[in-house]
Design an enzyme around this catalytic site. Structure first.
Site, PDB file in Angstrom:
ATOM      1  N   LYS A  14      22.655  24.779  76.337  1.00 22.78           N
ATOM      2  CA  LYS A  14      22.061  23.712  75.523  1.00 22.78           C
ATOM      3  C   LYS A  14      21.520  22.591  76.411  1.00 22.78           C
ATOM      4  O   LYS A  14      20.408  22.078  76.199  1.00 22.78           O
ATOM      5  CB  LYS A  14      23.102  23.161  74.548  1.00 22.78           C
ATOM      6  N   LEU A  15      22.299  22.193  77.408  1.00 20.66           N
ATOM      7  CA  LEU A  15      21.884  21.106  78.289  1.00 20.66           C
ATOM      8  C   LEU A  15      20.723  21.528  79.195  1.00 20.66           C
ATOM      9  O   LEU A  15      19.834  20.716  79.470  1.00 20.66           O
ATOM     10  CB  LEU A  15      23.073  20.637  79.130  1.00 20.66           C
ATOM     11  N   GLU A  32      20.169  13.682  84.899  1.00 16.76           N
ATOM     12  CA  GLU A  32      20.063  13.758  86.350  1.00 16.76           C
ATOM     13  C   GLU A  32      20.785  14.986  86.911  1.00 16.76           C
ATOM     14  O   GLU A  32      20.274  15.661  87.801  1.00 16.76           O
ATOM     15  CB  GLU A  32      20.665  12.490  86.983  1.00 16.76           C
ATOM     16  N   ASP A  66      40.622  19.797  77.162  1.00 10.60           N
ATOM     17  CA  ASP A  66      39.783  19.733  78.363  1.00 10.60           C
ATOM     18  C   ASP A  66      39.936  20.966  79.257  1.00 10.60           C
ATOM     19  O   ASP A  66      39.707  20.881  80.459  1.00 10.60           O
ATOM     20  CB  ASP A  66      40.095  18.459  79.152  1.00 10.60           C
ATOM     21  N   ARG A  71      30.225  17.914  82.665  1.00 11.36           N
ATOM     22  CA  ARG A  71      29.903  16.528  83.010  1.00 11.36           C
ATOM     23  C   ARG A  71      28.396  16.381  83.120  1.00 11.36           C
ATOM     24  O   ARG A  71      27.732  17.140  83.829  1.00 11.36           O
ATOM     25  CB  ARG A  71      30.562  16.118  84.323  1.00 11.36           C
ATOM     26  N   ARG A  99      35.491   9.608  72.449  1.00 13.57           N
ATOM     27  CA  ARG A  99      36.223   8.526  73.111  1.00 13.57           C
ATOM     28  C   ARG A  99      35.235   7.722  73.947  1.00 13.57           C
ATOM     29  O   ARG A  99      34.722   8.216  74.950  1.00 13.57           O
ATOM     30  CB  ARG A  99      37.337   9.097  73.991  1.00 13.57           C
ATOM     31  N   GLU A 133      35.160  19.829  76.391  1.00 12.42           N
ATOM     32  CA  GLU A 133      35.023  18.383  76.589  1.00 12.42           C
ATOM     33  C   GLU A 133      33.739  18.111  77.365  1.00 12.42           C
ATOM     34  O   GLU A 133      33.494  18.719  78.412  1.00 12.42           O
ATOM     35  CB  GLU A 133      36.217  17.817  77.358  1.00 12.42           C
ATOM     36  N   ALA A 145      34.093   6.838  89.661  1.00 10.48           N
ATOM     37  CA  ALA A 145      35.148   7.728  89.167  1.00 10.48           C
ATOM     38  C   ALA A 145      35.514   8.781  90.209  1.00 10.48           C
ATOM     39  O   ALA A 145      36.695   9.126  90.362  1.00 10.48           O
ATOM     40  CB  ALA A 145      34.702   8.396  87.871  1.00 10.48           C
TER      41      ALA A 145
END
Length: 234
Positions: A14-15, A32, A66, A71, A99, A133, A145
């Site tokens: 999908k992405l 990106e 998860d 990501r 979230r 997730e 992060a």
């Protein structure tokens, strides 16, 4: 584990479709970078013990969201919700939970948008609903992060209080950079449609680079911050 792998493939497809459409058919691509990971069986068992989840397949599937993770890194904060809406709007993807650690960051400064989604995986004899997730964040959020994660595990998950305060300050600097780059992005878009005096007026609203530099130096502490206005500045 195979079903979770297939679930990851579904979300990644999908992405990839969205990213390629933006790349080839539109003037701007908000995506990106995209990466995925599947927890190992050992990691799943360790987390189940840590969270008190019974060691049955049914309980792990129902309480651990998860195992399969994707990501998405984007350039600007406004891109985060754009990507979110494009994913959630797809008919075969079900949003189970959301979230928002951007409007409500974690105490250590962590920022990201987490989506818990469910996708159907069509096996030979059944349709398996798989939970994935999805984390969506900017480049600055991802940079912070990633380094925080390395520090966290280097200290055995017990970071000294003094370093926690510095990590929070660094997160604030990363957020200031996000705000500045978003403003620059919007200003450039406005300038593209302006000429002469209008373009000059648009440039008036840009945040001076000095402000961002001073914010960074303040985050390092007064004992480390040189005089940026002194004769050696530059």
């Amino acid at each position: 584990m195979l079903a979770y792998r297939f679930g990851l493939d579904e979300v990644m497809t999908k992405l990839t479709i969205l990213r390629d459409e933006f790349k080839y058919a539109r003037s701007y691509n908000p995506i990106e970078h995209v990466s995925s990971r599947l927890k190992s069986p050992d990691s799943i068992l360790q987390k189940a013990h840590r969270k008190g989840i019974p060691l049955t397949l049914e309980d792990i599937k129902a309480q651990m969201f998860d195992i399969a993770g994707v990501r998405v890194t984007c350039a600007f904060q406004s891109d985060i919700h754009r990507i979110r809406d494009l994913l959630v709007g797809q008919q075969d993807l079900t949003l189970l939970a959301e979230r928002d650690y951007i409007t409500q960051p974690k105490p250590n400064g962590y920022k990201s948008l987490h989506l818990i989604v469910q996708v159907p995986v069509f096996m030979s004899d059944r349709v398996e609903p798989v939970t994935v997730e999805i984390q969506i964040r900017t480049i600055a959020m991802d940079f912070w992060a990633s380094l925080e994660h390395k520090i966290y595990y280097k200290y055995g998950k017990e970071i000294p209080a003094s370093l926690l305060a510095e990590l929070k300050d660094a997160a604030d600097v990363a957020d200031a950079l996000d705000v500045k780059m978003e403003h620059l992005h919007n200003a450039v878009l406005a300038i593209k449609g302006s000429t002469g005096a209008d373009a000059s007026a648009d440039m008036q609203g840009l945040i001076p680079s000095q402000d961002l530099l001073e914010a960074f130096l303040r985050s390092r502490g007064p004992e480390q911050a040189p005089d940026v206005d002194g004769p050696d500045a530059g």
